[in-house]
Structures are given as C-alpha cells and as structure tokens.
Design a protein around this motif. Structure first.
Motif, PDB file in Angstrom:
ATOM      1  N   THR A 338       0.654  -1.258   0.099  1.00 33.43           N
ATOM      2  CA  THR A 338       0.021   0.041  -0.018  1.00 33.43           C
ATOM      3  C   THR A 338       0.884   1.232   0.112  1.00 33.43           C
ATOM      4  O   THR A 338       0.289   2.280  -0.156  1.00 33.43           O
ATOM      5  CB  THR A 338      -0.849  -0.036   1.313  1.00 33.43           C
ATOM      6  N   ASP A 340       2.961   4.510  -0.661  1.00 31.90           N
ATOM      7  CA  ASP A 340       2.795   5.604  -1.708  1.00 31.90           C
ATOM      8  C   ASP A 340       4.433   5.825  -1.726  1.00 31.90           C
ATOM      9  O   ASP A 340       4.739   6.532  -0.883  1.00 31.90           O
ATOM     10  CB  ASP A 340       2.053   6.482  -1.310  1.00 31.90           C
ATOM     11  N   ALA A 343       4.673   9.923  -1.090  1.00 36.41           N
ATOM     12  CA  ALA A 343       4.496  10.061   0.268  1.00 36.41           C
ATOM     13  C   ALA A 343       5.669   9.878   1.182  1.00 36.41           C
ATOM     14  O   ALA A 343       5.993  10.408   2.267  1.00 36.41           O
ATOM     15  CB  ALA A 343       2.983   9.628   0.789  1.00 36.41           C
ATOM     16  N   SER A 368       1.397   7.083   8.391  1.00 35.59           N
ATOM     17  CA  SER A 368       0.291   7.620   7.939  1.00 35.59           C
ATOM     18  C   SER A 368      -0.533   6.543   7.163  1.00 35.59           C
ATOM     19  O   SER A 368      -0.176   5.521   6.585  1.00 35.59           O
ATOM     20  CB  SER A 368       0.321   8.811   7.070  1.00 35.59           C
ATOM     21  N   GLN A 370      -4.652   5.520   5.382  1.00 41.37           N
ATOM     22  CA  GLN A 370      -5.980   6.009   4.583  1.00 41.37           C
ATOM     23  C   GLN A 370      -7.171   5.733   5.387  1.00 41.37           C
ATOM     24  O   GLN A 370      -7.367   4.548   5.569  1.00 41.37           O
ATOM     25  CB  GLN A 370      -5.806   5.586   3.326  1.00 41.37           C
ATOM     26  N   VAL A 377       0.279   4.250   4.200  1.00 41.55           N
ATOM     27  CA  VAL A 377       0.721   5.047   2.955  1.00 41.55           C
ATOM     28  C   VAL A 377       1.889   5.486   3.080  1.00 41.55           C
ATOM     29  O   VAL A 377       2.791   5.692   2.246  1.00 41.55           O
ATOM     30  CB  VAL A 377      -0.299   6.644   2.888  1.00 41.55           C
ATOM     31  N   TYR A 649      -5.269  14.481  11.145  1.00 38.48           N
ATOM     32  CA  TYR A 649      -6.023  14.017  10.196  1.00 38.48           C
ATOM     33  C   TYR A 649      -6.780  14.869   9.179  1.00 38.48           C
ATOM     34  O   TYR A 649      -7.293  15.954   9.805  1.00 38.48           O
ATOM     35  CB  TYR A 649      -7.173  12.716  10.349  1.00 38.48           C
ATOM     36  N   GLY A 652      -8.904  12.499   4.123  1.00 40.66           N
ATOM     37  CA  GLY A 652      -8.429  11.472   3.697  1.00 40.66           C
ATOM     38  C   GLY A 652      -7.204  10.689   3.904  1.00 40.66           C
ATOM     39  O   GLY A 652      -6.677   9.924   3.138  1.00 40.66           O
ATOM     40  N   LEU A 653      -6.681  11.500   5.016  1.00 40.80           N
ATOM     41  CA  LEU A 653      -5.256  10.846   5.597  1.00 40.80           C
ATOM     42  C   LEU A 653      -5.094  11.030   7.072  1.00 40.80           C
ATOM     43  O   LEU A 653      -5.345  12.366   7.360  1.00 40.80           O
ATOM     44  CB  LEU A 653      -4.190  11.697   4.694  1.00 40.80           C
ATOM     45  N   ALA A 701      -1.492  15.697   1.967  1.00 42.90           N
ATOM     46  CA  ALA A 701      -2.774  15.439   2.323  1.00 42.90           C
ATOM     47  C   ALA A 701      -3.833  15.826   1.037  1.00 42.90           C
ATOM     48  O   ALA A 701      -4.716  14.976   0.794  1.00 42.90           O
ATOM     49  CB  ALA A 701      -3.180  16.063   3.579  1.00 42.90           C
ATOM     50  N   TYR A 704      -4.884  13.277  -1.121  1.00 44.18           N
ATOM     51  CA  TYR A 704      -5.920  12.188  -0.696  1.00 44.18           C
ATOM     52  C   TYR A 704      -7.113  12.634  -0.209  1.00 44.18           C
ATOM     53  O   TYR A 704      -8.283  11.740   0.267  1.00 44.18           O
ATOM     54  CB  TYR A 704      -5.054  11.433   0.663  1.00 44.18           C
ATOM     55  N   THR A 706      -9.187  16.392   1.154  1.00 44.55           N
ATOM     56  CA  THR A 706      -9.289  17.355   2.239  1.00 44.55           C
ATOM     57  C   THR A 706     -10.612  18.010   2.442  1.00 44.55           C
ATOM     58  O   THR A 706     -10.726  19.115   2.410  1.00 44.55           O
ATOM     59  CB  THR A 706      -8.215  18.577   1.971  1.00 44.55           C
TER      60      THR A 706
END
Length: 761
Positions: A338, A340, A343, A368, A370, A377, A649, A652-653, A701, A704, A706
């Motif tokens: 998973t 990224d 990131a 971090s 998701q 991430v 958070y 999305g993150l 962020a 992903y 906001t």
C-alpha cells in the motif's frame, strides 16, 4: 543421499580404472541398445539383465521452478526490495542473447541436439581419457540440468547437506540415476525447454543464479543484451565459478572465454572475424551488486521489514516458520503493498531533518494511513539499518508493536507514551454520553483522592489518585492560568489536564475504555501472558497517556474520526502472486463501527480548534483549518518531555508523528537539551513532532482528499451552565511557576511520590 562409493570402482588404482571402464561401457551399451535407440532389438541374457538393473533406478524427476527472487513493490509498482535465498530472475529463451545459447552448447555439450539425454560418445571418450590418467567430464546439458534440479529441490527443502556435486560426492549409482533421469526428461520436454531451464537454474556466482542474474551482476546488463565476448565468458564460468571468476581471476576467465570462442568458431556458430574481435576484447566487468533484503531498501526499509514479518507470521504461507521462509525467499513472489512512494519520500525527508546530525540519537518517526481502508501510505524513521557515516543506526521499527496479537514478532520497538494524544478519547465518550462540548467545568480541581467515587461499570478496579495531602501530588497543568472554569472544548483545545479529569469524573470510565478499545488502541509492549495488552483507562494515568503505544496504532485510531466513526485495521499488503501468476492470500480492508458518526464529527470539530487556537496553533509552519484546508489534530507530551507527538487527520489521510528518546528504557529527559542547533528547556509536541506533521500533511494530504468534516449536531456544541465541582476537596492555592509535565501515572501506593510538576500537551 549420496550413494556410497564401491571400492571396486575406486579410480585411484589401475585395476579400478579398468573395471570402471568395462562396467560403465557395458552400461553405455545397454543405454544405447535399450534406451537411446528404442527401436533396436535387445537380445541376450546379459543385456536383458543389465536393462532390468537399469529399470530399477528411479525415473521420476519433479521439475519445480528453481528458487526465484521475491519482489516487494510500492502501490505504483515501483520496487521497494528484493528477497531471495538465491539471486535469480527467470527469463524465457527468447529473452536470452543467441550468443549465450550457442556458447553454452559449444563448450558444454556440442551434440546437445543429437543425443537423447546421455551422450555415449562423450562418455566413452571420457572413460578412455580417465583411464589414461586425464580426468574428463561427460555430462550433457540435460544431465547437468537434472543435477541442478535435484540439488535445487534439496536446498528448497532445507537439505543442503545432501546436495551432490560432480566429481566430489557423486557415486556410480548417483551417476546412473542421473543418466536415466536425463533420458526420461528428454522424453518429456523439448530441447528448447531443457536449455531454457538449464540457463535459468545454473550457478554462476553466490550472488548470481541463472543467466539473467549473472548478466546483471557481472555486466549490469540483461541476458538478452549480452555481447559475444560477455556470453562466451559467462558460458566459461559455469565449469568452475570460482576458478573462472572474472572479478577475482580475470586471467583464468580470459583463457576459458577464448576456449569457448574457439569451440564456437570450430562448430560454425561464429565467423572468423567475430572470433578475432572477441578474443581481442579485454575482460571487463561492470558489477551491479545485488542488495538482498529489506535492510537495503532505498525507500522504505522499515515498512518493508514490517511487510516481511506479516508474511512470515501468516500460516497461509506455510505450516511452520521454515516453510514460510522458503516460500517467501525462494518462491518468486510479487508482493504489492500500500506504500505511496511519493508520500514516503516526504515522510523520510521530514524525520531525517528533525534532529540534523543527531549525535545524541534522538528518534523521529512518522506513519500515515488512509481512513476507510487502513492502508499504510508511509512509514519512516530517522535511522539507517547499518552504521554509515556516523548516522543513527537501528534495526527495530519505531512505528509498530513488538509483536502481533498472536505473539508473533514484528521487530517493533513497541511504541512510546502518547501523552495528551489520549485526551480526544475521553472527549469522545463525553459526547457519546450526550453531553455538550461547551459545558463549563472547574479546572481548579486538582485533587482526586483514593476514595474518589469514580463511575466504573467495568469489572476492573480503579487505581491511582492525585492528592498531595495523602502522599501523592496534585494534578498539574502546564500553564498556571488554566486552573479555572472553562468549557470542555477549550480544555481539549488547550490540552488542560484538570479539565480532562473533570470530564472523566462525570463519565463512566468503562465508557472511555470502550472507546479506546473500539478504535484499536492497545499497549505496544507485550507480556508473556498478554501479547496484545489493552490500555486500561481505569488506571487513571492513562487518561493523559502513560502506557506505551505505537505510532501506527495512534494513526489508525485517529483515522476512525476521519472515517465517520469506523475503525479500520492497518493494512500493508494489497496482493501477492507467485511465480506462476497465481494469487496468494493478502490483506483487504477490515473495518468496523467504533464510535457514533455524530461523535466522530464532534471530535473533528474540537480538534480543528486545537490547530486554530489551541496547543497546536504554536506549530511552525502552521496548518490551520481557517487558512489552508480542514484538518484536525492533537499534540501530546509525556512526563519528562522524552516522548512528544502530533496525531491528526484530514478527510483522506491520518498521520501520527513522534519525536523523543527511543533508546534503552526511554527515560532520558527531553529537557535542557540542544537538538539540531536549537536549545529546548523542554521539548513539547508542537516543537519538533509538530513541524514534521504540518510539513508532511501540507505536501501529501491534498492528494488524498481534504473535504470539509461534517458538522456535529448543534446540541453537542452548546450548553447553558457550568457543571458543579465533582469533588469536595478544596484547593485554595495555585502554583506560581510554570510547570512542565504531569506525572505519567498517579500513585497507587501511599508512599510519597516525587514532587515534580507536569502538564501534558
């Protein structure tokens, strides 16, 4: 097992050589008559007996794919690391240079396309040569392939001590079995399949098995792009990988290479001009040293190690640890994770910059996930696996538990005291019980004696107290101006310990415990009888974070509030395929209802205020929901400033960042210290962990999501009047100096406690 040698065939004596010559010649005759020329009629009792003897030898050979490298990939398909017991990448015959195919046949088995697995002409020639005192091999490529397949299977089964080597521990019986298997193999596979299998399995170097790995190791190229001199050199290495190693023995390698080229010329595989140019080419290597294992990952060594431990702990990959290890390190798996990589690069840059040169080895980490899936991430820390240039070296993972819930090792450090990042869970229970965040509570109440009437409907006893008159010490805040009435919302935004306790005094501690358990918070340090320890909120110090918890645990817990109250277990592995393309068990989102959606929305509302006007507003660079995008977070600092946090958070993150002391017993104080050129009287969460968080979230962020957080119900926001003091013990004085951190846990023992003051933020 290797067959024991018969003294009758001991070639150290002339008699032995004669018997060996006669005996194997007879067998060769049988092979020619009965096997190599199936249409030939075999007659005579001697021949029939020999055939019967030969037929009793095993003929089955299980040709499994040879040990192959496993690859761990990021979510975009980019490589994170390779894992292998033998560095090998299988390629098809059409992905190999014609030069390597011609070279290996020319030097190892010039009649490869003419025999049926055993070359009797070669055997007779070798016997005559051996009888004259000049030892000469006669194994065909097919026989060599058989030998490699057998040995590869033994290695894969953990039976390396049974491996048979040509001319070392191979008896006549072993050789006969090899011949019969070679003949059987030729009936089952085409010549091209056998040649492809051989070139993929053969040993070139301890760092290179098969032609693709050898091409990359010795020449930094592919098997398809090998030049004639390179192909001839590698074909020559096979005969004796150590003696003909072009790195350690370039002169030997050149002699052997030129011998291969001469054979190719003689057999018409190359022209004179090609030969002349090739032999004139100096032996030159361009080594690409393989980096096996997560420790050599350039992007995410600790995340890689976490993934590896998840697989090694999974019984779906084998009945025991040894079987799982063989599956992973020899099975040619492709593991898509998973992670990224973009990131991850930002995360690594942030933790690396937190402490600079770092001679005192302060630790920094960031992880971090998701919301809605639990996908990890990024996962980074400011250490290297191996000592290098004075950098902080560490093999344990700062971000994860010591072991999983079943007691399997995860190679984690076990976490750190979370400090005031635990306060949102008391706040969540406050809202869950239908109370308003604007309710005014008395922050001047600082004594909670042993007989305080906490409400606790769980069976666990309530332990701990704050009461200086009984040998403990009074509950502390970090700022002397906050011993007063204020709203529950202001108490969370400014991280006021006395308001957290005043809130808990109005709640069922069992309810707080249920929230903490529901969002996956647990202790990171296991015990023999409790591999997945809870964080017991009935031990009152845990209202302000005294039990060590891992950053991954905290990030996943905070993600629950971003996900409308649904908790998702951390997830690192999206898919696993084996060398045949078959799918193996991986992970998938595993989510559950944890808190009510409206409670999650209320917590998000309050933790936005942490960044807008509370303890998080001091973070530089600042992230404010009013100036950038909607974001919620909470700072945290433990008793002696050795563990500092920001966890928060967007929609999305979710991210948890930590900075502090990761060494030994983790009791080194973060007070009166100089870090990265800056002096700190006391490190607080907003100071170093804060910038890690804000820089990372500002860059990552938005990719992903906001989106604005849903608004909480209006009755959560407004309340008319203060709640009466929960205790009758008076408090008439307020400290005159600013305190640092609260006690990690109130004393459960009547003996006097230390008098240091505190105030987690």
């Amino acid at each position: 097992m290797a067959t024991g040698k018969n003294p009758l065939f001991d070639t150290a004596t002339t008699l032995g050589k004669i018997f060996l010559f006669l005996g194997v010649s007879a067998i060769c005759g049988v092979l020619v008559a009965g096997l190599l020329v199936p249409a030939a009629a075999v007659s005579g009792s001697a021949a029939s007996g020999s055939i019967q003897f030969f037929d009793t030898l095993p003929a089955e050979l299980k040709v499994d794919p040879p040990s192959q490298s496993t690859t761990i990939l990021a979510s975009d398909g980019s490589p994170i690391a390779n894992l292998y017991a033998e560095n090998r990448t299988r390629v098809s015959l059409d992905q190999m240079s014609p030069h390597i195919k011609d070279a290996i046949i020319a030097i190892e088995d010039s009649r490869f396309y003419e025999h049926g697995g055993v070359d009797t002409t070669g055997i007779l020639r070798a016997l005559v040569s051996t009888a004259r005192g000049n030892k000469q091999g006669a194994s065909t490529i097919t026989q060599q392939y058989v030998n490699n397949v057998i040995n590869s299977s033994l290695e894969a089964e953990g039976k390396g001590d049974e491996v048979l080597l040509n001319g070392v521990n191979k008896g006549v019986g072993d050789k006969l079995r090899e011949m019969k298997l070679a003949i059987a193999l030729e009936k089952k596979f085409t010549k091209e399949q056998i040649l492809e299998g051989y070139l993929n399995i053969v040993f070139f170097n301890r760092d290179a098995y098969g032609i693709e790995a050898a091409s990359k190791f010795f020449f930094s190229t592919t098997a398809k792009d090998l030049t004639l001199p390179q192909a001839a050199l590698l074909a020559g290495v096979v005969n004796s990988p150590s003696y003909y190693d072009p790195i350690t023995n370039p002169e030997n390698a050149k002699v052997r290479r030129d011998l291969v080229l001469r054979a190719m010329l003689t057999q018409g595989k190359i022209k004179q001009a090609d030969y002349d140019a090739a032999v004139a080419t100096p032996v030159q290597t361009k080594v690409t040293q393989p980096r096996q294992g997560c420790a050599y990952s350039q992007t995410a060594p600790y995340f890689c190690d976490y993934v590896l431990h998840l697989l090694l702990n999974n019984p779906a990959y084998g009945a025991d640890a040894a079987e799982r290890e063989r599956k992973i390190f020899r099975g040619g798996l492709t593991i898509k994770t998973t992670l990224d990589p973009k990131a991850q690069a930002v995360a690594q840059a942030q933790v690396d910059g937190s402490a600079g040169a770092n001679p005192d080895k302060w630790g920094a980490s960031l992880v971090s996930v998701q919301p809605g899936s639990g996908k990890i991430v990024s996962m980074a820390q400011n250490t290297v696996w191996f000592p290098a240039d004075g950098k902080f070296d560490q093999t344990q993972n700062f971000n994860v538990d010591v072991q999983d819930p079943k007691g399997n090792d995860l190679n984690g450090l076990g976490g750190f005291q979370p400090g005031s990042t635990m306060k949102p869970f008391t706040f969540a229970e406050w809202l869950n019980e239908g109370k308003s965040m604007s309710t005014q509570l008395n922050g001047a109440v600082r004594r909670y004696p042993q007989n305080f009437p906490w409400r606790n409907t769980c069976p666990a006893p309530t332990t701990g107290w704050y009461d200086a008159s009984n040998g403990s010490y009074d509950l502390q805040n970090a700022d002397e101006t906050h011993y007063k009435y204020m709203s529950v919302l202001d108490g969370l935004a400014n991280s006021i310990n006395t308001i957290t306790f005043a809130s808990a005094a109005q709640l069922d501690l069992c309810g707080i415990q249920k929230v903490v358990d529901a969002v996956g918070i647990h202790g990171g340090l296991p015990s023999a009888d409790n591999p997945n320890p809870p964080v017991p909120m009935t031990t009152l110090g845990n209202l302000i974070g005294s039990t060590q918890t891992a950053p991954l645990t905290m990030a996943s817990a905070f993600a629950t509030f971003a996900n409308n109250g649904k908790y998702c277990e951390p997830m690192a592995i999206e898919s696993v395929t084996d060398a045949t393309g078959a799918q193996l068990p991986a992970q998938s989102p595993n989510c559950r209802d944890a808190v009510k959606p409206e409670v999650a929305h209320g917590v998000a509302y309050a933790m936005q205020e942490v960044l807008n006007r509370g303890s998080g507003s001091l973070i530089v660079p600042r992230i404010s929901t009013r100036t950038t995008f909607p974001i919620a977070a909470k700072t945290g600092t433990n008793d002696n400033n050795s563990s500092t946090w920001v966890a928060g958070y967007t929609s999305g993150l979710a991210t948890a960042t930590w900075f502090g002391d990761p060494l030994g017993d983790q009791k080194r104080a973060g007070q009166n210290v100089t870090i990265n050129g800056n002096f700190y009287k006391g490190i607080d969460g907003y100071m170093i962990a804060g910038p890690q968080f804000s820089n990372y979230m500002a860059q990552v962020a938005p990719a992903y999501g906001t989106d604005p957080f849903p608004a909480p119900p209006s009755d959560m926001l407004y309340s008319p009047a203060p709640v009466p003091d929960p205790v009758t013990v008076p408090r008439t004085t307020i400290p005159t100096g600013k305190s640092t951190e609260p006690a990690t846990q109130p004393s459960a023992d009547p003996t006097p406690a230390p008098t240091k003051s505190a105030g987690k933020k």
